[in-house]
Design a protein around this motif. Structure first.
Motif, short mmCIF file in Angstrom:
data_model
loop_
_atom_site.label_atom_id
_atom_site.label_comp_id
_atom_site.label_asym_id
_atom_site.label_seq_id
_atom_site.Cartn_x
_atom_site.Cartn_y
_atom_site.Cartn_z
N LEU A 2 71.57 -85.84 63.19
CA LEU A 2 70.88 -84.77 63.90
C LEU A 2 69.40 -84.73 63.53
O LEU A 2 68.52 -84.63 64.39
CB LEU A 2 71.54 -83.43 63.56
CG LEU A 2 70.81 -82.19 64.04
CD1 LEU A 2 70.65 -82.23 65.56
CD2 LEU A 2 71.57 -80.93 63.62
N ILE A 3 69.13 -84.85 62.25
CA ILE A 3 67.74 -84.84 61.80
C ILE A 3 67.01 -86.06 62.36
O ILE A 3 65.89 -85.95 62.87
CB ILE A 3 67.66 -84.83 60.26
CG1 ILE A 3 68.29 -83.55 59.72
CG2 ILE A 3 66.21 -84.95 59.80
CD1 ILE A 3 68.41 -83.52 58.21
N GLU A 4 67.66 -87.19 62.29
CA GLU A 4 67.01 -88.40 62.80
C GLU A 4 66.72 -88.29 64.29
O GLU A 4 65.65 -88.67 64.76
CB GLU A 4 67.89 -89.63 62.53
CG GLU A 4 67.87 -90.05 61.07
CD GLU A 4 68.94 -91.07 60.74
OE1 GLU A 4 68.94 -91.57 59.60
OE2 GLU A 4 69.78 -91.37 61.62
N LEU B 207 60.85 -88.83 56.77
CA LEU B 207 62.23 -88.74 57.26
C LEU B 207 63.20 -88.71 56.09
O LEU B 207 64.13 -87.89 56.04
CB LEU B 207 62.54 -89.92 58.19
CG LEU B 207 63.96 -89.97 58.75
CD1 LEU B 207 64.30 -88.68 59.48
CD2 LEU B 207 64.13 -91.16 59.69
N ALA B 208 62.95 -89.58 55.12
CA ALA B 208 63.82 -89.62 53.95
C ALA B 208 63.79 -88.27 53.23
O ALA B 208 64.84 -87.73 52.84
CB ALA B 208 63.37 -90.72 53.00
N HIS B 209 62.62 -87.72 53.10
CA HIS B 209 62.50 -86.43 52.42
C HIS B 209 63.30 -85.35 53.13
O HIS B 209 64.03 -84.58 52.51
CB HIS B 209 61.03 -86.03 52.33
CG HIS B 209 60.83 -84.62 51.85
ND1 HIS B 209 60.85 -84.27 50.52
CD2 HIS B 209 60.62 -83.47 52.53
CE1 HIS B 209 60.66 -82.97 50.40
NE2 HIS B 209 60.52 -82.45 51.61
N MET B 210 63.16 -85.30 54.45
CA MET B 210 63.83 -84.23 55.20
C MET B 210 65.34 -84.36 55.10
O MET B 210 66.05 -83.37 54.86
CB MET B 210 63.39 -84.29 56.66
CG MET B 210 61.93 -83.97 56.85
SD MET B 210 61.47 -83.86 58.59
CE MET B 210 61.83 -85.51 59.16
N VAL B 211 65.83 -85.57 55.27
CA VAL B 211 67.27 -85.77 55.17
C VAL B 211 67.75 -85.41 53.78
O VAL B 211 68.74 -84.70 53.60
CB VAL B 211 67.64 -87.23 55.52
CG1 VAL B 211 69.11 -87.48 55.23
CG2 VAL B 211 67.33 -87.52 56.98
N GLY B 212 67.01 -85.89 52.79
CA GLY B 212 67.38 -85.58 51.41
C GLY B 212 67.40 -84.08 51.16
O GLY B 212 68.35 -83.55 50.59
N LEU B 213 66.38 -83.41 51.61
CA LEU B 213 66.27 -81.97 51.36
C LEU B 213 67.45 -81.21 51.95
O LEU B 213 68.13 -80.44 51.26
CB LEU B 213 64.96 -81.45 51.97
CG LEU B 213 64.63 -79.98 51.67
CD1 LEU B 213 64.18 -79.82 50.24
CD2 LEU B 213 63.56 -79.48 52.62
N VAL B 214 67.71 -81.46 53.21
CA VAL B 214 68.76 -80.69 53.88
C VAL B 214 70.15 -81.04 53.34
O VAL B 214 70.96 -80.15 53.04
CB VAL B 214 68.71 -80.90 55.40
CG1 VAL B 214 69.89 -80.23 56.07
CG2 VAL B 214 67.40 -80.37 55.96
N LEU B 215 70.39 -82.32 53.18
CA LEU B 215 71.72 -82.69 52.70
C LEU B 215 71.93 -82.26 51.25
O LEU B 215 73.02 -81.83 50.88
CB LEU B 215 71.94 -84.20 52.84
CG LEU B 215 72.26 -84.63 54.27
CD1 LEU B 215 72.60 -86.11 54.30
CD2 LEU B 215 73.43 -83.82 54.83
#
Lengths: 256, 256
Positions: free
Chosen positions: A116-118, A220-228
């Motif tokens: 979803l984030i991607e 992108l990596a940061h956002m995915v990491g943060l949310v997950l």
DNA sequence: ACAGTATTTATCCAACGGGTTAATTTCTCC
DNA sequence: GGAGAAATTAACCCGTTGGATAAATACTGT
């Protein structure tokens, strides 16, 4: 039904494609193509409004870009405001359409959130006009959107989708919290949207090019990491897994 | 040094405060007040630019709002663009100033992050023009900001501050990851900024009033929960602790 | 082939909007 | 108390801009 097969005529002069054909109707000045014209007008308007905002947009420029006479805008769509609303509605239709195409039901919860984030990130990257249009619309307090029944009835499928993903995640033990799907949706959009829409000022303030390939990957990596990490509670692993491909680049910002 | 003690004159007519004094200088049409005038102009310009954007702003309206003759804008500040840049610089100065006032060094890491989020959120709530101005500036790809040495030299103290907070958090074991402070700063700003700047369209799309007291509280709780959960890895507790005060209100959005 | 309609072009215009010029008034310093 | 500078007002200028009117041209069905 598009009249796409028709020959396109620019600024009153026919493109003599086959010369033979053009010569046959020798005095041909222009051809009719209402659907094509409408599309070109809307496309030109989208570019103009997203590049300059509502007030900054110029009707004449839209006409020129569409290869049309200014009168055509009023004939096919309406006055400036109508044109703008049509563009805005088109933009919402497009993103909602793509959202529907992305079914995440069959993925396991963390993977679904990641995708979803991607998707959100890539959609914004591929459609920067959408960001501008939203900003412009917010500047006028959603004046046009409120008038639009069309947009109001176009609910994003994501909210319900997130709701079920989160529920499944909690049940399976993947997620530790049952966050409100609306909040989560807004947060994901926010993380992507702000970075991209405020890229210009942020780049100046931080003295970095935030649109460089590496910078985008890192974001992108940061956002995915943060949310997950927030959802699963497994911060360390996730942040590392996500950015695994990169062998830890040196930090460009220096401190005292 | 403000000339604030001076009597303020509006649109060429003196406010006869003491009647006696006013009668003494009977033919008084207006008084000089360069500093005050400049301030009123900038304040009026800020309102106008944030309400209508750069292209939508009207020089005459700024003059009217400032209780000044249009010529005064050019005399004291410059042309429209200069006026806009002055406003923008002022906005950055203001937020940087408040940022510096907030020292988080002595707080323990999670508390520091929480306070940072709260500050950002409340600053944006208290200064909505700042959001508009940034959006407007991004619409023109930071054209003005790039020209401004003043802003470029005003680094936010937050980045370095976050860096040390994160380091301390990792060392103390509070945090499980050493995130890039720039990414974290952008993320926190994003969560607050997007919600507020896109409030109008989001409210229409979700059919909720996102500025209602409860909605705002809920949003703040969500943001703090999200970021701290990601950093500490203790999702469940944090999300609950943060939103503890509320006895779990019924969800307004209904599903199938 | 022709009448009627749909589409497109060519012009025009009145209001607006940023910016300027010149005159007027207040203040300051001697 | 008056001359010169600073601040402010009043009036104007002219290119721009959204929108409108009317004429021309291409297509359609009969």
């Amino acid at each position: 039904m598009r009249g796409a097969a028709r020959m396109i005529v620019l600024s009153g002069r026919a493109i003599s494609a086959g010369t033979g054909l053009a010569k046959a109707k020798r005095n041909l000045k222009w051809q009719r193509d209402p659907e094509g014209m409408r599309l070109r007008i809307l496309e030109a308007a989208k570019q103009e409004f997203s590049a300059h905002g509502l007030a900054g947009a110029r009707v004449d420029r839209i006409a020129a870009k569409a290869g049309a006479n200014k009168r055509m805008l009023y004939y096919h769509v309406g006055k400036k405001d109508d044109l703008y609303l049509a563009v805005l509605e088109g933009a919402y239709e497009k993103i909602r359409g793509e959202e529907r195409g992305l079914d995440l039901e069959h993925l396991d919860p963390p993977e679904a959130i990641k995708r979803l984030i991607e998707f959100t990130w890539n959609y914004f990257l591929r459609n920067p006009e959408f960001l501008s249009l939203l900003q412009t619309e917010n500047l006028v307090r959603a004046k046009h959107l409120k008038r639009s029944n069309k947009v109001k009835s176009m609910h994003s499928p994501f909210v319900e989708m997130i709701r079920t993903v989160v529920r499944r995640g909690v049940e399976s033990g993947d997620f530790q919290v049952a966050v409100d799907p609306v909040q989560l949706y807004i947060s994901i959009a926010a993380l992507c949207f702000f970075y991209l829409s405020n890229c210009a000022t942020l780049s100046v303030v931080f003295g970095r090019d935030l649109l460089a390939k590496d910078a985008k990957d890192e974001r992108l990596a940061h956002m995915v990491g943060l949310v997950l990490a927030a959802l699963t509670g497994r911060s360390a692993e996730l942040f590392e897994i996500v950015k695994a491909p990169k062998p830890r680049a040196a930090q460009p910002v220096k401190m005292s």
